[in-house]
Design an enzyme around this catalytic site. Structure first.
Site, PDB file in Angstrom:
ATOM      1  N   HIS A  90       0.914  -1.001  -0.179  1.00  0.00           N
ATOM      2  CA  HIS A  90       0.161  -0.012  -0.060  1.00  0.00           C
ATOM      3  C   HIS A  90       0.780   1.012  -0.184  1.00  0.00           C
ATOM      4  O   HIS A  90       1.677   1.072   0.689  1.00  0.00           O
ATOM      5  CB  HIS A  90      -0.690  -0.135   0.923  1.00  0.00           C
ATOM      6  CG  HIS A  90      -1.365  -0.663   1.755  1.00  0.00           C
ATOM      7  ND1 HIS A  90      -1.148  -2.717   2.340  1.00  0.00           N
ATOM      8  CD2 HIS A  90      -2.483  -1.569   1.314  1.00  0.00           C
ATOM      9  CE1 HIS A  90      -2.268  -3.056   2.280  1.00  0.00           C
ATOM     10  NE2 HIS A  90      -3.214  -3.069   1.624  1.00  0.00           N
ATOM     11  N   ASP A 120       2.025   1.388   3.024  1.00  0.00           N
ATOM     12  CA  ASP A 120       3.083   0.809   4.234  1.00  0.00           C
ATOM     13  C   ASP A 120       5.037   1.270   3.975  1.00  0.00           C
ATOM     14  O   ASP A 120       5.850   0.979   4.742  1.00  0.00           O
ATOM     15  CB  ASP A 120       3.205  -0.187   3.232  1.00  0.00           C
ATOM     16  CG  ASP A 120       1.728  -0.927   2.904  1.00  0.00           C
ATOM     17  OD1 ASP A 120       0.988  -1.436   4.021  1.00  0.00           O
ATOM     18  OD2 ASP A 120       1.492  -1.813   2.758  1.00  0.00           O
ATOM     19  N   GLU A 176     -10.767  -6.611  -4.583  1.00  0.00           N
ATOM     20  CA  GLU A 176     -10.780  -7.643  -3.856  1.00  0.00           C
ATOM     21  C   GLU A 176     -12.379  -7.295  -2.736  1.00  0.00           C
ATOM     22  O   GLU A 176     -12.280  -7.068  -2.200  1.00  0.00           O
ATOM     23  CB  GLU A 176      -9.647  -7.733  -3.279  1.00  0.00           C
ATOM     24  CG  GLU A 176      -9.296  -8.735  -2.044  1.00  0.00           C
ATOM     25  CD  GLU A 176      -7.885  -8.326  -1.459  1.00  0.00           C
ATOM     26  OE1 GLU A 176      -7.218  -7.102  -1.696  1.00  0.00           O
ATOM     27  OE2 GLU A 176      -8.062  -9.111   0.035  1.00  0.00           O
ATOM     28  N   HIS A 179     -11.387 -14.421   2.506  1.00  0.00           N
ATOM     29  CA  HIS A 179     -12.780 -13.810   2.596  1.00  0.00           C
ATOM     30  C   HIS A 179     -13.929 -14.377   1.916  1.00  0.00           C
ATOM     31  O   HIS A 179     -15.356 -14.039   2.874  1.00  0.00           O
ATOM     32  CB  HIS A 179     -12.591 -12.790   1.115  1.00  0.00           C
ATOM     33  CG  HIS A 179     -11.771 -11.846   2.392  1.00  0.00           C
ATOM     34  ND1 HIS A 179     -11.416 -11.138   1.021  1.00  0.00           N
ATOM     35  CD2 HIS A 179     -11.003 -11.603   3.023  1.00  0.00           C
ATOM     36  CE1 HIS A 179     -10.100 -10.254   1.737  1.00  0.00           C
ATOM     37  NE2 HIS A 179      -9.745 -10.049   2.876  1.00  0.00           N
ATOM     38  N   ASP A 201      -5.194 -13.895  -3.688  1.00  0.00           N
ATOM     39  CA  ASP A 201      -4.749 -13.675  -1.923  1.00  0.00           C
ATOM     40  C   ASP A 201      -4.758 -15.199  -1.300  1.00  0.00           C
ATOM     41  O   ASP A 201      -5.774 -15.610  -1.267  1.00  0.00           O
ATOM     42  CB  ASP A 201      -5.776 -12.354  -0.989  1.00  0.00           C
ATOM     43  CG  ASP A 201      -4.687 -10.950  -1.591  1.00  0.00           C
ATOM     44  OD1 ASP A 201      -3.828 -11.058  -3.064  1.00  0.00           O
ATOM     45  OD2 ASP A 201      -5.220  -9.910  -0.873  1.00  0.00           O
ATOM     46  N   ASP A 225      -6.275 -14.508   8.623  1.00  0.00           N
ATOM     47  CA  ASP A 225      -5.177 -14.411   8.151  1.00  0.00           C
ATOM     48  C   ASP A 225      -4.008 -15.574   8.806  1.00  0.00           C
ATOM     49  O   ASP A 225      -3.090 -14.958   8.414  1.00  0.00           O
ATOM     50  CB  ASP A 225      -4.433 -12.963   8.069  1.00  0.00           C
ATOM     51  CG  ASP A 225      -5.081 -11.630   7.550  1.00  0.00           C
ATOM     52  OD1 ASP A 225      -6.232 -12.078   6.201  1.00  0.00           O
ATOM     53  OD2 ASP A 225      -5.347 -10.228   8.114  1.00  0.00           O
ATOM     54  N   ASP A 282     -12.060 -12.079  10.813  1.00  0.00           N
ATOM     55  CA  ASP A 282     -10.898 -12.209  10.237  1.00  0.00           C
ATOM     56  C   ASP A 282      -9.662 -12.945  10.607  1.00  0.00           C
ATOM     57  O   ASP A 282      -8.925 -12.040  11.272  1.00  0.00           O
ATOM     58  CB  ASP A 282     -10.701 -10.821   9.501  1.00  0.00           C
ATOM     59  CG  ASP A 282      -8.794 -10.691   8.377  1.00  0.00           C
ATOM     60  OD1 ASP A 282      -8.635 -11.886   7.689  1.00  0.00           O
ATOM     61  OD2 ASP A 282      -9.479  -9.368   7.833  1.00  0.00           O
ATOM     62  N   ASP A 302      -0.893 -13.219   1.422  1.00  0.00           N
ATOM     63  CA  ASP A 302      -2.090 -12.257   2.083  1.00  0.00           C
ATOM     64  C   ASP A 302      -2.432 -12.124   3.366  1.00  0.00           C
ATOM     65  O   ASP A 302      -3.333 -12.753   4.149  1.00  0.00           O
ATOM     66  CB  ASP A 302      -3.405 -11.132   1.751  1.00  0.00           C
ATOM     67  CG  ASP A 302      -3.765 -10.213   2.107  1.00  0.00           C
ATOM     68  OD1 ASP A 302      -2.619  -9.384   3.030  1.00  0.00           O
ATOM     69  OD2 ASP A 302      -4.928  -9.673   2.123  1.00  0.00           O
ATOM     70  N   MET A 316       2.327  -5.691  -7.515  1.00  0.00           N
ATOM     71  CA  MET A 316       1.581  -5.449  -7.279  1.00  0.00           C
ATOM     72  C   MET A 316       1.811  -4.136  -6.377  1.00  0.00           C
ATOM     73  O   MET A 316       2.050  -4.309  -5.233  1.00  0.00           O
ATOM     74  CB  MET A 316       0.710  -6.160  -6.672  1.00  0.00           C
ATOM     75  CG  MET A 316      -0.788  -6.211  -6.492  1.00  0.00           C
ATOM     76  SD  MET A 316      -1.515  -5.222  -4.719  1.00  0.00           S
ATOM     77  CE  MET A 316      -1.537  -6.551  -3.869  1.00  0.00           C
ATOM     78  N   LYS A 365     -14.715  -8.683  -0.210  1.00  0.00           N
ATOM     79  CA  LYS A 365     -15.142  -8.986   1.353  1.00  0.00           C
ATOM     80  C   LYS A 365     -15.878  -9.192   1.813  1.00  0.00           C
ATOM     81  O   LYS A 365     -16.514  -8.039   1.583  1.00  0.00           O
ATOM     82  CB  LYS A 365     -13.781  -8.355   2.296  1.00  0.00           C
ATOM     83  CG  LYS A 365     -13.465  -9.021   3.536  1.00  0.00           C
ATOM     84  CD  LYS A 365     -11.841  -8.250   4.030  1.00  0.00           C
ATOM     85  CE  LYS A 365     -11.380  -8.640   5.306  1.00  0.00           C
ATOM     86  NZ  LYS A 365     -10.901  -8.268   6.166  1.00  0.00           N
ATOM     87  N   GLU A 386      -9.477 -13.432  -2.069  1.00  0.00           N
ATOM     88  CA  GLU A 386      -9.028 -14.056  -1.423  1.00  0.00           C
ATOM     89  C   GLU A 386      -9.118 -15.535  -0.303  1.00  0.00           C
ATOM     90  O   GLU A 386     -10.474 -15.621  -0.248  1.00  0.00           O
ATOM     91  CB  GLU A 386      -8.117 -13.035  -0.234  1.00  0.00           C
ATOM     92  CG  GLU A 386      -8.084 -13.593   1.249  1.00  0.00           C
ATOM     93  CD  GLU A 386      -8.086 -12.009   1.734  1.00  0.00           C
ATOM     94  OE1 GLU A 386      -6.826 -10.971   1.509  1.00  0.00           O
ATOM     95  OE2 GLU A 386      -8.070 -12.340   3.337  1.00  0.00           O
TER      96      GLU A 386
HETATM   97  C1  GCO Z   1      -7.822  -7.722   4.549  1.00  0.00           C
HETATM   98  C2  GCO Z   1      -7.207  -7.883   3.489  1.00  0.00           C
HETATM   99  C3  GCO Z   1      -6.474  -6.751   2.888  1.00  0.00           C
HETATM  100  C4  GCO Z   1      -6.466  -6.363   1.475  1.00  0.00           C
HETATM  101  C5  GCO Z   1      -4.840  -5.464   1.012  1.00  0.00           C
HETATM  102  C6  GCO Z   1      -4.577  -4.644  -0.297  1.00  0.00           C
HETATM  103  O1  GCO Z   1      -8.622  -8.587   4.781  1.00  0.00           O
HETATM  104  O2  GCO Z   1      -7.056  -6.934   5.288  1.00  0.00           O
HETATM  105  O3  GCO Z   1      -7.005  -8.566   2.426  1.00  0.00           O
HETATM  106  O4  GCO Z   1      -5.249  -7.059   2.896  1.00  0.00           O
HETATM  107  O5  GCO Z   1      -5.338  -7.755   0.689  1.00  0.00           O
HETATM  108  O6  GCO Z   1      -5.280  -4.809   1.264  1.00  0.00           O
HETATM  109  O7  GCO Z   1      -5.584  -4.253  -0.964  1.00  0.00           O
HETATM  110 MN    MN Z   2      -6.467  -9.439   0.423  1.00  0.00          MN
HETATM  111 MN    MN Z   3      -7.970 -10.391   3.721  1.00  0.00          MN
HETATM  112 MN    MN Z   4      -7.296  -9.486   6.480  1.00  0.00          MN
END
Ligand code: GCO
Ligand code: MN
Ligand code: MN
Ligand code: MN
Length: 386
Positions: A53, A56, A180, A219, A244, A256, A254, A286, A87, A182, A216
């Site tokens: 981002h 970041d 993306e 998601h 992702d 991850d 969430d 991700d 990306m 979610k 993702e």
């Molecule tokens: C999340 C998302 C993010 C995006 C990221 C890139 O669940 O927080 O997956 O991690 O992927 O902001 O666009």
């Molecule tokens: Mn993501």
């Molecule tokens: Mn995510």
């Molecule tokens: Mn996340």
């Protein structure tokens, strides 16, 4: 030997291995790592690229001079390590200004600021060589619908994406844009919550060919949906621009999790789908290390994501070469050349001929497709006893 190499196209976000272990209830458990340090470490581990981002790398309030200096150091790290930036994306969720959305905010001033911020972030991504631009609409949603913003939000969203696609073309950046989806988090409900919703929305844009998906794993899984099916639909539509990879318990917050940590069988079928379909894009993780971990745990996490992918890729190869499994699949997919000729394309003649056919419904219904055996063999293959 499951050693990741750049040719495997594994990528991580600066925000993934750089995650400091903050959660809604607790403070960070790890120190921040500098972007350059992350780049060198990822290259050492065999990754191909790093994604980011805007913020970041460049703090949201950096001056032009600060930005240039940070960028110089980061580019040097990329050059020295050989890592690429495939990306880029915009942080449209952290700053309080985006608390009620960015592109879909009911406030025209905030919508304009979000577009401005994204243009700057696209400039940054292009300078780093990124070809894929991700739109994750984390704050594009609502907790309550009393503001009656939903229909307007979709129109604003479309306006912003159309504007930014034209900007990319006018600048000669040549970005492919990946939406993306979610379902929720951080908003109570996020607009365009699943892959199918994003595909439907893309069809309403001015330049749909520039837009695809960045699905993702976590998601669709949060929403209790089948992620492998979602990815298949994106592939079928020619819209799998990026992916992702992570893991997630169904119906939870969430998480991850490390790729393959939770739904190993789904991870296997996903890797098989990606490999068999000839997907050429990055395999982006991700995810982040568990909050319990120290820095050593972070690199174990990163290694684990890539290693699991490579092991599952080898398992997919084994699956494709397993004579018994392939024979079962062949028997499952019953062919009938004559009938397929009739159903392939409508014609009056084909329709007449098909209407005149007699089918033995009882016999067709009676036959079991053999999926119990096929699935058990898959499980045994995954458990390493085949
Ligand atoms: C999340 C998302 C993010 C995006 C990221 C890139 O669940 O927080 O997956 O991690 O992927 O902001 O666009
Ligand atoms: Mn993501
Ligand atoms: Mn995510
Ligand atoms: Mn996340």
């Amino acid at each position: 030997n499951y050693n990741p190499q750049p040719e495997h196209k594994f990528t991580f976000g600066l925000w993934t291995v750089g995650n400091i272990g903050r959660d809604p209830f607790g403070n960070p458990t790890r120190q921040p790592l500098s972007p350059e340090y992350i780049v060198y470490k990822l290259a050492q581990l065999g990754a191909y690229g790093v994604n980011l981002h805007d913020n970041d790398l460049i703090p949201i309030d950096a001056t032009k001079a600060e930005r240039d200096k940070i960028l110089r150091n980061f580019k040097k790290a990329l050059r020295d390590s050989g890592l690429v930036v495939p990306m880029a994306t915009t942080n449209l969720f952290a700053d309080p200004v985006f608390k009620d959305g960015a592109f879909t905010n009911a406030n025209a001033k905030i919508r304009a600021y979000a577009i401005q911020k994204t243009m700057h972030a696209m400039d940054l991504g292009a300078e780093l060589g990124a070809k894929i631009y991700v739109f994750w609409g984390g704050r594009e949603g609502a907790e309550v619908d009393a503001g009656m913003n939903t229909l307007d939000a979709l129109a604003y969203y479309r306006e912003a994406l159309n504007f930014l696609a034209e900007y990319s073309e006018a600048q000669g950046y040549g970005y492919k844009f990946a939406l993306e989806p979610k379902p929720n988090e951080p908003r109570g409900d996020i607009y365009l919550p699943v892959v199918g919703a994003a595909l439907g929305f893309i069809a309403t844009l001015d330049k749909p060919h520039l837009f695809g998906l960045n699905p993702e794993f976590a998601h669709e899984t949060m929403a209790g949906l089948n992620f492998v099916h979602a990815v298949a639909q994106a592939i079928d539509a020619g819209k799998l621009f990026h992916i992702d990879l992570n893991d997630q318990k169904m119906g939870r917050f969430d998480q991850d999790l490390r790729f393959g940590a939770e739904n190993l069988k789904a991870a296997f079928f996903l890797v098989k789908l990606l490999e068999d379909s000839g997907y050429q894009g990055p395999r982006h993780f991700d995810a982040h290390a568990l909050r319990t971990e120290d820095e050593a745990g972070v690199w174990e996490f990163a290694r684990g994501c890539m290693r699991t992918y490579l092991i599952l890729k080898e398992k997919a190869r084994q699956f494709n070469q397993d004579k018994e499994i392939q024979a079962l699949i062949k028997a499952y997919k019953v062919q009938d050349a004559e009938l397929s000729k009739l159903t392939r394309k409508f014609s009056k003649r084909n329709a007449e001929a098909l209407k005149a056919r007699k089918f033995n419904r009882g016999m067709l219904a009676e036959r079991g497709p053999g999926l119990e055996r096929l699935d058990q063999l898959t499980v045994e293959l995954l458990m390493g006893v085949r």
